[in-house]
Scaffold this motif. Structure first.
Motif, mmCIF file in Angstrom:
data_model
loop_
_atom_site.group_PDB
_atom_site.id
_atom_site.type_symbol
_atom_site.label_atom_id
_atom_site.label_comp_id
_atom_site.label_asym_id
_atom_site.label_seq_id
_atom_site.Cartn_x
_atom_site.Cartn_y
_atom_site.Cartn_z
ATOM 1 N N VAL A 268 0.548 -1.190 0.104
ATOM 2 C CA VAL A 268 -0.130 0.025 0.164
ATOM 3 C C VAL A 268 0.790 1.203 0.127
ATOM 4 C CG1 VAL A 268 -1.903 -1.120 1.193
ATOM 5 C CG2 VAL A 268 0.043 -0.252 2.522
ATOM 6 N N LEU A 269 2.036 1.085 -0.044
ATOM 7 C CA LEU A 269 2.767 2.271 -0.177
ATOM 8 C C LEU A 269 3.748 2.232 -1.539
ATOM 9 C CD1 LEU A 269 4.594 2.328 3.457
ATOM 10 C CD2 LEU A 269 2.932 3.806 2.378
ATOM 11 N N VAL A 270 4.897 1.654 -1.531
ATOM 12 C CA VAL A 270 5.700 1.682 -2.834
ATOM 13 C C VAL A 270 4.895 0.996 -4.002
ATOM 14 C CG1 VAL A 270 7.085 -0.389 -2.583
ATOM 15 C CG2 VAL A 270 7.859 1.466 -3.988
ATOM 16 N N GLU A 271 4.272 0.092 -3.622
ATOM 17 C CA GLU A 271 3.620 -0.701 -4.805
ATOM 18 C C GLU A 271 2.456 0.121 -5.285
ATOM 19 O OE1 GLU A 271 2.697 -5.061 -4.522
ATOM 20 O OE2 GLU A 271 4.764 -5.154 -3.028
ATOM 21 N N ARG A 272 1.934 0.861 -4.605
ATOM 22 C CA ARG A 272 0.819 1.734 -4.813
ATOM 23 C C ARG A 272 1.267 2.783 -5.594
ATOM 24 N NH1 ARG A 272 -3.312 5.308 -0.843
ATOM 25 N NH2 ARG A 272 -3.555 6.918 -2.310
ATOM 26 N N VAL A 273 2.366 3.546 -5.133
ATOM 27 C CA VAL A 273 2.831 4.761 -5.726
ATOM 28 C C VAL A 273 3.464 4.621 -7.101
ATOM 29 C CG1 VAL A 273 4.247 6.942 -5.119
ATOM 30 C CG2 VAL A 273 2.937 5.942 -3.214
ATOM 31 N N GLU A 274 4.321 3.698 -6.892
ATOM 32 C CA GLU A 274 5.004 3.461 -8.248
ATOM 33 C C GLU A 274 4.336 2.487 -9.332
ATOM 34 O OE1 GLU A 274 7.747 5.021 -8.745
ATOM 35 O OE2 GLU A 274 8.000 5.748 -6.731
ATOM 36 N N GLY A 275 3.057 2.190 -9.107
ATOM 37 C CA GLY A 275 1.955 1.375 -9.900
ATOM 38 C C GLY A 275 2.497 -0.004 -10.049
ATOM 39 N N PHE A 276 3.097 -0.533 -9.033
ATOM 40 C CA PHE A 276 3.134 -1.933 -9.175
ATOM 41 C C PHE A 276 2.092 -2.808 -8.811
ATOM 42 C CE2 PHE A 276 7.960 -0.523 -8.085
ATOM 43 C CZ PHE A 276 8.262 -0.276 -9.357
ATOM 44 N N ALA A 277 1.327 -2.163 -8.194
ATOM 45 C CA ALA A 277 -0.233 -2.799 -7.935
ATOM 46 C C ALA A 277 -1.100 -2.194 -8.364
ATOM 47 C CB ALA A 277 -0.274 -3.137 -6.224
ATOM 48 N N THR A 278 -2.393 -2.678 -8.843
ATOM 49 C CA THR A 278 -3.478 -2.095 -9.341
ATOM 50 C C THR A 278 -4.127 -1.627 -8.271
ATOM 51 O OG1 THR A 278 -4.943 -3.982 -9.109
ATOM 52 C CG2 THR A 278 -3.527 -3.651 -11.144
ATOM 53 N N GLU A 279 -4.886 -0.554 -8.359
ATOM 54 C CA GLU A 279 -5.725 0.142 -7.406
ATOM 55 C C GLU A 279 -6.631 -0.890 -6.583
ATOM 56 O OE1 GLU A 279 -8.879 3.647 -6.716
ATOM 57 O OE2 GLU A 279 -8.072 3.643 -8.449
ATOM 58 N N ALA A 280 -7.120 -1.672 -7.414
ATOM 59 C CA ALA A 280 -7.827 -2.758 -6.881
ATOM 60 C C ALA A 280 -7.076 -3.920 -5.833
ATOM 61 C CB ALA A 280 -8.498 -3.774 -7.795
ATOM 62 N N GLU A 281 -5.860 -4.038 -6.284
ATOM 63 C CA GLU A 281 -4.946 -4.751 -5.422
ATOM 64 C C GLU A 281 -4.657 -4.060 -4.240
ATOM 65 O OE1 GLU A 281 -2.526 -7.519 -8.543
ATOM 66 O OE2 GLU A 281 -2.123 -5.464 -8.324
ATOM 67 N N TRP A 282 -4.240 -2.768 -4.429
ATOM 68 C CA TRP A 282 -3.864 -2.084 -3.044
ATOM 69 C C TRP A 282 -4.991 -1.851 -2.160
ATOM 70 C CZ3 TRP A 282 -5.430 2.893 -2.506
ATOM 71 C CH2 TRP A 282 -5.495 3.611 -3.541
ATOM 72 N N GLU B 35 16.568 5.572 -6.895
ATOM 73 C CA GLU B 35 15.353 5.432 -6.599
ATOM 74 C C GLU B 35 15.077 6.158 -5.306
ATOM 75 O OE1 GLU B 35 12.684 1.635 -4.891
ATOM 76 O OE2 GLU B 35 14.352 0.882 -5.835
ATOM 77 N N ASP B 36 16.032 6.369 -4.288
ATOM 78 C CA ASP B 36 15.914 7.048 -3.363
ATOM 79 C C ASP B 36 15.544 8.586 -3.803
ATOM 80 O OD1 ASP B 36 16.278 5.283 -1.324
ATOM 81 O OD2 ASP B 36 18.346 5.588 -1.529
ATOM 82 N N TRP B 37 16.269 9.192 -4.734
ATOM 83 C CA TRP B 37 16.157 10.417 -5.328
ATOM 84 C C TRP B 37 14.733 10.556 -5.695
ATOM 85 C CZ3 TRP B 37 18.627 14.257 -3.657
ATOM 86 C CH2 TRP B 37 20.074 14.249 -3.059
ATOM 87 N N ARG B 38 14.329 9.456 -6.647
ATOM 88 C CA ARG B 38 13.167 9.609 -7.059
ATOM 89 C C ARG B 38 11.741 9.611 -6.330
ATOM 90 N NH1 ARG B 38 13.627 5.272 -9.726
ATOM 91 N NH2 ARG B 38 12.187 3.962 -8.739
ATOM 92 N N ASN B 39 12.021 8.624 -5.236
ATOM 93 C CA ASN B 39 10.787 8.534 -3.989
ATOM 94 C C ASN B 39 10.817 10.219 -3.373
ATOM 95 O OD1 ASN B 39 10.625 6.038 -4.600
ATOM 96 N ND2 ASN B 39 11.782 5.192 -2.755
ATOM 97 N N LEU B 40 11.890 10.592 -3.180
ATOM 98 C CA LEU B 40 11.793 12.107 -2.739
ATOM 99 C C LEU B 40 11.312 13.159 -3.549
ATOM 100 C CD1 LEU B 40 12.880 14.022 -0.404
ATOM 101 C CD2 LEU B 40 14.982 14.683 -1.693
ATOM 102 N N SER B 41 11.307 13.116 -4.749
ATOM 103 C CA SER B 41 10.654 13.682 -5.739
ATOM 104 C C SER B 41 9.254 13.650 -5.738
ATOM 105 C CB SER B 41 11.143 13.753 -7.182
ATOM 106 O OG SER B 41 10.898 12.560 -7.749
ATOM 107 N N ARG B 42 8.671 12.379 -5.375
ATOM 108 C CA ARG B 42 7.285 12.144 -5.199
ATOM 109 C C ARG B 42 6.811 11.909 -3.824
ATOM 110 N NH1 ARG B 42 5.255 7.326 -9.051
ATOM 111 N NH2 ARG B 42 3.330 8.837 -8.810
ATOM 112 N N ARG B 43 7.285 13.010 -2.897
ATOM 113 C CA ARG B 43 7.202 12.924 -1.398
ATOM 114 C C ARG B 43 5.693 13.014 -1.038
ATOM 115 N NH1 ARG B 43 10.077 13.471 4.022
ATOM 116 N NH2 ARG B 43 8.482 14.324 5.348
ATOM 117 N N ALA B 44 5.131 13.936 -1.811
ATOM 118 C CA ALA B 44 3.668 14.482 -1.693
ATOM 119 C C ALA B 44 2.834 12.975 -2.081
ATOM 120 C CB ALA B 44 3.010 15.613 -2.535
ATOM 121 N N ASP B 45 3.202 12.192 -2.935
ATOM 122 C CA ASP B 45 2.368 11.014 -3.260
ATOM 123 C C ASP B 45 2.328 10.172 -2.300
ATOM 124 O OD1 ASP B 45 1.470 12.315 -5.820
ATOM 125 O OD2 ASP B 45 3.253 11.428 -6.924
#
Length: 256
Positions: free
Chosen positions: A119-133, A186-196
């Protein structure tokens, strides 16, 4: 209901005071861990103890885990670290890979990341569908409730730091050749998506903060404060669990 706002980032400890509290708590934790393992105050085993760490990148999870496990005999605690699921693990239910490290009676496991990745990285990065998370929230609550019903003491930590402090720690790692390996693209990318991620975290806390397994929000802007608070929280939860079983938490003097 837990929220990121529950972590007062103004809370701090000086290095000396923090070290004193950590050392005192480590001694107390060692005695309680021996009691849970049936090695102190009789052979009766205590409840399974699972300490789960989530938090921002560079929030100090590794340092807190080291202080938590360092006073313990390595035979008495298991540390399990979880990254992205392997191709084989993806063939199973997302909770499947987290079952083997779970502790039994008298055991202790520390988890560096956990099933909350769904419900965190898999949700934000699109590795899980909305139905899944979205489906994962009640599944996680039921999973944790079942563990608690069987006796597991589940301590869930979220280590919270501000965006400014997170960026400062990233830059410090970048300058240190012995810590640079910890910092990835990946750490820098995650920082750029902190609001998400903040949105995902707040929803996670709202959906999975429940009585059998409440979230413990740790203000980690000050590493000494966070490390001492983690240890003291685990101690408090162990003592409460023993008392609930009608057992007195062991008290040890200076001779241990």
């Amino acid at each position: 209901m837990a929220s990121l706002k529950d972590a007062d980032l103004a809370l701090k400890l000086g290095a000396r005071e923090g070290q004193e509290r950590v050392l005192e708590a480590q001694r107390r934790l060692l005695a309680l861990r021996l009691q849970l393992g049936g090695l102190l105050e009789g052979p009766e085993l205590g409840p399974p103890l699972c300490v789960l760490f989530e938090g921002w990148d560079a929030s100090g999870k590794g340092g807190a885990i080291r202080r938590l496990v360092s006073p313990l005999d390595p035979r008495h605690v298991r540390v399990a670290q979880f990254g992205a699921p392997t191709p084989d693990e993806k063939r199973h239910h997302f909770l499947h890979r987290f079952a083997p490290p779970l502790p039994g009676w008298g055991g202790m496991t520390v988890m560096d990341r956990s099933w909350y990745g769904r419900v965190l990285v898999e949700r934000v990065e699109g590795f899980a569908t909305e139905a899944e998370w979205r489906r994962a929230y009640p599944q996680i609550v039921q999973w944790e409730t079942d563990l608690a019903t069987e006796g597991t003491v589940l301590v869930k930590f979220w280590l919270h730091v501000s965006e400014d402090e997170q960026l400062r720690r990233f830059r410090a790692r970048e300058r240190d050749p012995l810590k640079r390996w910890k910092l990835t693209g990946e750490d820098w990318r995650n920082l750029s998506r902190r609001a998400d991620y903040e949105q995902a975290i707040e929803e996670m806390l709202a959906e999975t903060d429940h009585a059998p397994a409440p979230w413990q929000m740790i203000a980690a802007e000050s590493k000494p404060f966070a490390r001492a608070t983690v240890l003291e929280t685990v101690i408090s939860r162990i003592e409460a669990a023993l008392c609930a079983l009608g057992r007195n938490p062991v008290r040890i003097g200076a001779s241990l």
